[in-house]
Design a protein around this motif. Structure first.
Motif, mmCIF file in Angstrom:
data_model
loop_
_atom_site.group_PDB
_atom_site.id
_atom_site.type_symbol
_atom_site.label_atom_id
_atom_site.label_comp_id
_atom_site.label_asym_id
_atom_site.label_seq_id
_atom_site.Cartn_x
_atom_site.Cartn_y
_atom_site.Cartn_z
ATOM 1 N N GLY A 179 0.809 -1.213 0.000
ATOM 2 C CA GLY A 179 0.000 0.000 0.000
ATOM 3 C C GLY A 179 0.834 1.250 0.000
ATOM 4 O O GLY A 179 0.566 2.207 -0.753
ATOM 5 N N VAL B 79 -7.325 4.726 -2.273
ATOM 6 C CA VAL B 79 -8.119 4.299 -1.113
ATOM 7 C C VAL B 79 -7.824 2.839 -0.788
ATOM 8 O O VAL B 79 -7.634 2.479 0.388
ATOM 9 C CB VAL B 79 -9.621 4.508 -1.386
ATOM 10 N N VAL B 80 -7.786 2.003 -1.812
ATOM 11 C CA VAL B 80 -7.473 0.584 -1.604
ATOM 12 C C VAL B 80 -6.066 0.433 -1.023
ATOM 13 O O VAL B 80 -5.839 -0.378 -0.115
ATOM 14 C CB VAL B 80 -7.597 -0.197 -2.927
ATOM 15 N N ALA C 191 -4.396 2.593 0.766
ATOM 16 C CA ALA C 191 -4.313 3.130 2.132
ATOM 17 C C ALA C 191 -4.986 2.230 3.156
ATOM 18 O O ALA C 191 -4.638 2.277 4.350
ATOM 19 C CB ALA C 191 -4.940 4.524 2.171
ATOM 20 N N ALA C 192 -5.920 1.400 2.719
ATOM 21 C CA ALA C 192 -6.709 0.584 3.649
ATOM 22 C C ALA C 192 -5.855 -0.301 4.562
ATOM 23 O O ALA C 192 -6.048 -0.289 5.789
ATOM 24 C CB ALA C 192 -7.726 -0.249 2.875
ATOM 25 N N PRO C 193 -4.890 -1.091 4.036
ATOM 26 C CA PRO C 193 -4.105 -1.934 4.950
ATOM 27 C C PRO C 193 -3.225 -1.131 5.890
ATOM 28 O O PRO C 193 -2.931 -1.575 7.009
ATOM 29 C CB PRO C 193 -3.262 -2.805 4.006
ATOM 30 N N THR D 130 2.406 6.536 6.722
ATOM 31 C CA THR D 130 1.309 6.644 5.755
ATOM 32 C C THR D 130 1.149 8.084 5.281
ATOM 33 O O THR D 130 1.005 8.347 4.078
ATOM 34 C CB THR D 130 -0.013 6.161 6.386
ATOM 35 N N LEU E 11 -4.033 1.866 7.209
ATOM 36 C CA LEU E 11 -4.904 2.356 8.279
ATOM 37 C C LEU E 11 -5.337 1.213 9.202
ATOM 38 O O LEU E 11 -5.466 1.404 10.417
ATOM 39 C CB LEU E 11 -6.120 3.057 7.668
ATOM 40 N N LEU E 12 -5.534 0.030 8.624
ATOM 41 C CA LEU E 12 -5.872 -1.134 9.450
ATOM 42 C C LEU E 12 -4.711 -1.477 10.384
ATOM 43 O O LEU E 12 -4.923 -1.826 11.553
ATOM 44 C CB LEU E 12 -6.206 -2.329 8.554
#
Length: 204
Positions: free
Chosen positions: A25, A172-173, A175-177, A77, A179-180
């Motif tokens: 990511g 967005v995809v 960044a998702a992992p 990030t 942020l998780l």
């Protein structure tokens, strides 16, 4: 099995997702400077995980450590997201390097790898020969994070690919992992989740 090849095979295992997905990511978020993020992430992830394996770094699984690592992941990030568009993509960029380094450190600090034959041999010898086994371990993590090399190359292959990866849905995809990772570290559930991923994995 060769450590590099075993790392490539391990990348498809659930236990590797906690490290591979955030690194991937961050690489995508940095756009044409993703190669800098990929290298920095691999370097700090390798050194951090190796320090734990060799016994020179002992991080307690505590809320304080989790929050500090979450802050590092969040900062990494933010740095990758705000990496400026590259007019000269091969030129060094401190923001991209720092972002990748922080993501690699945060992702590897409490990570539990899949242990196959090659990695098992390396980890067994690690306490007695940390310097001699570091190169082999770095080869394993290079194979594990090989996907980031492909992602870093994509924006350079064709202008349309660069545009697609820079579009909002792709970012967005990506960044998702990340942020998780921040959430599970900050809430103290990282070790529980990674432990479950290790039990779901099979590498022999």
């Amino acid at each position: 099995m060769d450590p590099l090849l075993e790392g490539v095979v391990a990348a498809a295992q659930p236990c590797s997702l906690a490290l591979v997905l955030p690194a991937a990511g961050a690489t995508v978020l940095a756009g044409r400077r993703g190669w800098l993020v990929a290298i920095a992430c691999w370097t700090t992830a390798s050194l951090t995980a190796w320090s734990r394996a060799a016994g020179t770094l002992d991080l307690p699984d505590s809320m304080v450590v989790g929050v500090l690592l979450a802050a590092m992941a969040l900062a990494g990030t933010a740095l990758t997201v705000t990496t400026p568009t590259a007019t000269k993509p091969l030129a060094p960029n401190p923001r991209a390097v720092a972002g990748g380094a922080l993501v690699g450190l945060a992702g590897a600090a409490l990570w539990q790898p899949c242990v196959g034959p090659a990695l098992g041999t390396i980890l067994t010898a690690a306490p007695d020969d940390p310097g001699g086994q570091l190169g082999q371990f770095a080869a394993y993590t290079a194979g594990l994070l090989l996907v980031t090399v492909g992602l870093a190359a994509l924006p350079h292959l064709h202008p349309r690919m660069d545009t697609a990866l820079a579009a909002t849905p792709a970012r967005v995809v990506a960044a998702a992992p990340l942020l998780l990772l921040v959430v599970v570290l900050a809430t103290g559930t990282y070790s529980t989740i990674v432990g479950a991923l290790v039990r779901a994995s099979s590498l022999s």
